[in-house]
Design an enzyme around this catalytic site. Sequence first.
Site, PDB file in Angstrom:
ATOM      1  CB  ALA A  45     -32.764 -20.080 -23.740  1.00  0.00           C
ATOM      2  CG  ASN A 187     -38.396  -3.288 -21.972  1.00  0.00           C
ATOM      3  OD1 ASN A 187     -37.438  -2.447 -21.678  1.00  0.00           O
ATOM      4  ND2 ASN A 187     -38.747  -4.288 -20.428  1.00  0.00           N
ATOM      5  CG  ASP A 249     -43.453 -14.226 -13.078  1.00  0.00           C
ATOM      6  OD1 ASP A 249     -42.767 -13.473 -13.681  1.00  0.00           O
ATOM      7  OD2 ASP A 249     -42.479 -15.530 -12.779  1.00  0.00           O
ATOM      8  CG  ASP A 255     -37.621 -13.058 -23.219  1.00  0.00           C
ATOM      9  OD1 ASP A 255     -37.536 -12.365 -23.917  1.00  0.00           O
ATOM     10  OD2 ASP A 255     -37.645 -13.720 -21.378  1.00  0.00           O
ATOM     11  N   GLY A 290     -42.598 -18.253 -13.158  1.00  0.00           N
ATOM     12  CA  GLY A 290     -41.244 -18.872 -13.821  1.00  0.00           C
ATOM     13  C   GLY A 290     -41.627 -18.177 -15.782  1.00  0.00           C
TER      14      GLY A 290
HETATM   15  O1  RIB Z   1     -35.807 -11.524 -19.765  1.00  0.00           O
HETATM   16  C1  RIB Z   1     -36.529 -12.623 -18.844  1.00  0.00           C
HETATM   17  C2  RIB Z   1     -35.202 -13.157 -19.072  1.00  0.00           C
HETATM   18  O2  RIB Z   1     -34.175 -12.462 -18.645  1.00  0.00           O
HETATM   19  C3  RIB Z   1     -34.918 -14.315 -17.411  1.00  0.00           C
HETATM   20  O3  RIB Z   1     -35.657 -16.340 -18.718  1.00  0.00           O
HETATM   21  C4  RIB Z   1     -33.521 -14.230 -17.858  1.00  0.00           C
HETATM   22  O4  RIB Z   1     -32.505 -15.383 -17.630  1.00  0.00           O
HETATM   23  C5  RIB Z   1     -32.906 -13.075 -17.991  1.00  0.00           C
HETATM   24  O5  RIB Z   1     -32.018 -12.949 -19.414  1.00  0.00           O
END
Ligand code: RIB
Length: 309
Positions: A45, A187, A249, A255, A290
């Site tokens: 997501a 990574n 953070d 992602d 976050g």
């Molecule tokens: O890469 C970060 C993600 O890893 C977080 O959003 C957590 O849900 C895990 O899937």
Amino acid sequence: MAKRPRIAVIGSSNIDLTTFADRFPEPGETIFGQKFDLGFGGKGANQAVAARLCGADVFMVARVGSDLFGPAAIDNLRKIGIDTTHVKQIEGLSSGVAPIFVEPNGQNRILVVKGANDALKPADVDAAAETLKTADCIVLQFEIPVETVYYAIAFARKHGIRCILNPAPAQAVEMQALNGLDYFVPNESETEAITGTAARNVADAKKCTEKLLAGGIHRVIITLGANGCLLAGRDLSEHLPAFTVKSIDSSGAGDAFIGSFAGFLAEGIPEREAVRRANLYAALSTTGIGTQKSFYGRARFDAEWARQS
Ligand code: RIB
């Protein structure tokens, strides 16, 4: 934008429970944390959201649980403009959840309970086949069953669709299933777990890329946190440094890199520049708290790119 890209993400959706603390408790010890954040996450997501915020048309193939989190996660994707036709709720299973611990320097540790993500099967790829065939790129991670990931790679290969695999969280890979894969993006810790060789600096990472390329993958991009990333193929190996930001953070930075890279590449930006842009997009994501909620929108990103590139 040269071309409006169309990205398919076959992957996970989680709820992130992020705790900020000065240190981690010892076994049997209770300590106070400083801050807590509840947010939408999951590697799949997050990558879908990053691609969408960068301007791509995005659709997801995913599974969420029959709990309070499931409908909320679908609603979140919809509000961001992601097509959720192939995101379904599974009766009797919890949604994926991820307790995340962040240290004062921004470094994170993540524990994932897969829940409904584990119910995403190869048959679900078939069910979404007609939509998937319209994608410029299929993006995959390892928070769904590995058999589904391999099936989707074979599907992408059969239909000539570019495919990006982020092997996270790390697990043993069948190199044969990755033969012909366009992009493999681990990574440092995933690289070490998969190749058996540490990738803590650029020289070591180069050795790892050689092993991976020998298995028939076209391009490997090892993301190296504050050291940027290494882009390698049979004809190239280049270290692309990170952009300097004030990081608070790092959760979801990988992602942010993958989702934005998929979008930049599919809109026609040359590979090297797409990687550099993704490096900046990922770095900027670490300046907020976050995962998804720290990702930049396209206009804001373009302004930073113009300033920093
Ligand atoms: O890469 C970060 C993600 O890893 C977080 O959003 C957590 O849900 C895990 O899937």
